[in-house]
Design a protein around this motif. Structure first.
Motif, mmCIF file in Angstrom:
data_model
loop_
_atom_site.group_PDB
_atom_site.id
_atom_site.type_symbol
_atom_site.label_atom_id
_atom_site.label_comp_id
_atom_site.label_asym_id
_atom_site.label_seq_id
_atom_site.Cartn_x
_atom_site.Cartn_y
_atom_site.Cartn_z
ATOM 1 N N UNK A 86 -6.728 -3.849 8.071
ATOM 2 C CA UNK A 86 -6.371 -3.183 6.817
ATOM 3 C C UNK A 86 -5.666 -4.109 5.822
ATOM 4 N N UNK A 87 -4.979 -5.151 6.323
ATOM 5 C CA UNK A 87 -4.161 -5.999 5.450
ATOM 6 C C UNK A 87 -5.034 -7.042 4.750
ATOM 7 N N UNK A 88 -5.833 -6.570 3.801
ATOM 8 C CA UNK A 88 -6.757 -7.468 3.110
ATOM 9 C C UNK A 88 -6.028 -8.554 2.320
ATOM 10 N N UNK A 89 -4.805 -8.261 1.891
ATOM 11 C CA UNK A 89 -4.056 -9.238 1.092
ATOM 12 C C UNK A 89 -3.522 -10.383 1.945
ATOM 13 N N UNK A 90 -3.405 -10.179 3.247
ATOM 14 C CA UNK A 90 -2.971 -11.243 4.153
ATOM 15 C C UNK A 90 -4.195 -11.943 4.752
ATOM 16 N N UNK A 91 -5.147 -11.158 5.240
ATOM 17 C CA UNK A 91 -6.372 -11.709 5.833
ATOM 18 C C UNK A 91 -7.394 -11.988 4.734
ATOM 19 N N UNK A 92 -7.073 -12.931 3.873
ATOM 20 C CA UNK A 92 -7.844 -13.166 2.650
ATOM 21 C C UNK A 92 -9.288 -13.577 2.939
ATOM 22 N N UNK A 141 0.840 -1.208 0.000
ATOM 23 C CA UNK A 141 0.000 0.000 0.000
ATOM 24 C C UNK A 141 0.871 1.253 0.000
ATOM 25 N N UNK A 142 0.549 2.241 -0.811
ATOM 26 C CA UNK A 142 1.379 3.458 -0.914
ATOM 27 C C UNK A 142 1.635 4.145 0.413
ATOM 28 N N UNK A 143 0.654 4.108 1.294
ATOM 29 C CA UNK A 143 0.803 4.824 2.565
ATOM 30 C C UNK A 143 1.823 4.168 3.493
ATOM 31 N N UNK A 144 2.275 2.961 3.171
ATOM 32 C CA UNK A 144 3.208 2.269 4.057
ATOM 33 C C UNK A 144 4.623 2.865 3.986
ATOM 34 N N UNK A 145 4.999 3.494 2.878
ATOM 35 C CA UNK A 145 6.302 4.173 2.748
ATOM 36 C C UNK A 145 7.466 3.249 3.126
ATOM 37 N N UNK A 190 9.876 2.266 1.363
ATOM 38 C CA UNK A 190 11.176 2.693 0.832
ATOM 39 C C UNK A 190 11.974 3.516 1.842
ATOM 40 N N UNK A 191 11.265 4.167 2.769
ATOM 41 C CA UNK A 191 11.942 5.024 3.749
ATOM 42 C C UNK A 191 12.848 4.243 4.684
ATOM 43 N N UNK A 192 12.509 2.984 4.968
ATOM 44 C CA UNK A 192 13.336 2.204 5.896
ATOM 45 C C UNK A 192 13.929 0.948 5.257
ATOM 46 N N UNK A 193 13.243 0.395 4.265
ATOM 47 C CA UNK A 193 13.749 -0.815 3.604
ATOM 48 C C UNK A 193 14.682 -0.446 2.438
ATOM 49 N N UNK A 194 14.122 0.302 1.484
ATOM 50 C CA UNK A 194 14.920 0.669 0.312
ATOM 51 C C UNK A 194 16.137 1.505 0.661
ATOM 52 N N UNK A 195 15.972 2.426 1.593
ATOM 53 C CA UNK A 195 17.075 3.303 1.999
ATOM 54 C C UNK A 195 18.244 2.498 2.568
ATOM 55 N N UNK A 196 17.937 1.481 3.370
ATOM 56 C CA UNK A 196 18.992 0.656 3.971
ATOM 57 C C UNK A 196 19.752 -0.132 2.911
ATOM 58 N N UNK A 197 19.043 -0.627 1.896
ATOM 59 C CA UNK A 197 19.698 -1.401 0.833
ATOM 60 C C UNK A 197 20.573 -0.500 -0.029
ATOM 61 N N UNK A 198 20.096 0.728 -0.280
ATOM 62 C CA UNK A 198 20.844 1.645 -1.156
ATOM 63 C C UNK A 198 22.147 2.147 -0.537
ATOM 64 N N UNK A 199 22.329 1.985 0.760
ATOM 65 C CA UNK A 199 23.602 2.385 1.368
ATOM 66 C C UNK A 199 24.764 1.575 0.799
ATOM 67 N N UNK A 200 24.491 0.348 0.403
ATOM 68 C CA UNK A 200 25.536 -0.488 -0.191
ATOM 69 C C UNK A 200 25.310 -0.755 -1.662
ATOM 70 N N UNK A 201 24.187 -0.306 -2.200
ATOM 71 C CA UNK A 201 23.852 -0.532 -3.611
ATOM 72 C C UNK A 201 22.991 0.634 -4.071
ATOM 73 N N UNK A 202 23.627 1.681 -4.526
ATOM 74 C CA UNK A 202 22.919 2.932 -4.821
ATOM 75 C C UNK A 202 21.901 2.808 -5.947
ATOM 76 N N UNK A 203 22.016 1.730 -6.748
ATOM 77 C CA UNK A 203 21.106 1.572 -7.879
ATOM 78 C C UNK A 203 19.856 0.764 -7.526
ATOM 79 N N UNK A 204 19.757 0.274 -6.289
ATOM 80 C CA UNK A 204 18.613 -0.554 -5.919
ATOM 81 C C UNK A 204 17.323 0.265 -5.959
#
Length: 362
Positions: A303-309, A60-64, A66-80
């Motif tokens: 809210x997690x409709x994709x998990x609580x099918x 979901x877009x509101x989960x953001x 990238x702020x904590x997952x993507x940012x951590x990966x890009x510290x060692x791989x700027x193209x991720x």
């Protein structure tokens, strides 16, 4: 690269997924792994996001994330890129969940099982993580009772020999006061730590007693044959809807995640000889009478409709007041309404979903 204290070897696990990966990438991924894991286990919502990434579900877009997952990966791989490198993100998330399972986070084990939807969804490690989760939950109740101890250990006291020596050597008032203050401070510190230790032990005892009490409650529920959620005899519920209600009923009676493993046996026994018969998601949900759908869902918002099918499916037919699951169901869950599982699998899925809805994870 050494294994972590819990026996999880990141380098080995990652190389099994990516045999041709360069050493520099493995090192960068391991650094990101440690950073993300430390952050994710602080938040149930972030753990749910890891499950979404691992099983290829939309975030979901509101989960953001990238702020904590993507940012951590890009510290060692700027193209991720979290949007482009979806397969790599799934690999990273799978290893994070696997590490957490190795560390004894049994609630995460149960979440992984729920997210896999009885094996209908796959992740990059060929769903080995789901088997790890099942094994961890099966072992948890055995280890939990054996590992418990009620012995208290007093903290080591502070060395105040210098102060007492000063008192012995001189009748000086300030020196005596300093010694007494030191003794008082040390005694207060010891008392504080002792109370904390006692409280922690009592909490462990409480959880153990609660688990045992829940198993007894589940046995009486099975013998009584009365729905905990709907307040009607289970014999009056349509046979096709029974797995859904049995799973949710049992979860509603469990107060400590991930719940007693004995719940699985109770669920199978309650289903009887039809436990291994197949039926579809749509048939299961639509068999629940319209007047029972809202009471079944209760007031707990999820809210997690994709998990609580299954709960999402009930919510859909309740909101639409209709008798079919529309295109949005497959778009959200990635599953067709006619997807079939055994009645036992459906009941377990309903059980896990309701557990995490009840405790605010979903």
């Amino acid at each position: 690269m050494a294994s972590s204290p819990n026996g999880f070897n990141f380098s080995e696990a990652y190389r099994k997924m990516q045999p041709t990966a360069e050493r520099s990438i493995i090192t960068a991924r391991e650094t990101a792994h440690k950073t993300i894991l430390a952050e994710a286990i602080k938040s149930a919502a972030k753990v749910v996001d890891l499950a979404r990434l691992a099983f290829g579900l939309p975030i979901p877009p509101e989960r953001e994330v990238d702020d904590w997952f993507g940012k951590a990966v890009r510290k060692g791989d700027k193209h991720f890129s979290l949007q482009i490198d979806t397969e790599e993100a799934a690999r990273i998330a799978t290893l994070l969940l696997s590490d957490a399972i190795h560390s004894g986070y049994h609630s995460i084990s149960a979440l992984v099982i729920a997210a896999s939807f009885s094996g209908k969804r796959s992740c990059p490690d060929e769903s080995k993580i789901v088997e790890q989760a099942r094994t961890a939950l099966a072992d948890a109740p055995r280890k939990r009772g054996l590992s418990f101890t009620a012995n208290l250990t007093l903290p080591q006291s502070q060395d105040i020999s210098k102060f007492t020596a000063a008192v012995a050597a001189s009748p000086d008032g300030p020196t005596v006061k300093a010694a007494l203050d030191a003794v008082h401070s040390d005694a207060k510190s010891l008392s504080t730590k002792l109370v904390a230790n006692v409280n922690q032990t009592l909490q462990t005892l409480t959880n153990e007693n609660r688990r045992l009490a829940e198993e007894i409650d589940l046995l009486w529920w099975h013998m009584g044959g009365q729905s905990y959620l709907l307040g009607v005899p289970l014999a009056q519920v349509q046979e096709t809807a029974l797995p859904l209600l049995i799973g949710a009923d049992v979860a509603a009676m469990v107060t400590v995640l991930p719940g007693p493993h004995g719940a699985y046996g109770i669920i199978r026994r309650a289903l009887g000889s039809t436990a291994d018969k197949d039926q579809s998601i749509a048939d299961t949900v639509l068999a629940l009478p319209t007047e029972h759908r809202r009471p079944f869902l209760g007031e707990k918002v999820f809210q997690a409709d994709d998990i609580a099918v299954l709960h999402y499916a009930v919510k859909m037919v309740s909101d639409d007041d209709g008798d079919q699951l529309g295109p949005s169901f497959m778009k959200t869950t990635g599953l067709k309404p006619q997807t079939k599982l055994t009645r036992y699998q459906i009941a377990l899925q309903a059980y896990h979903e309701r557990l995490f809805i009840k405790h605010g994870w979903l």
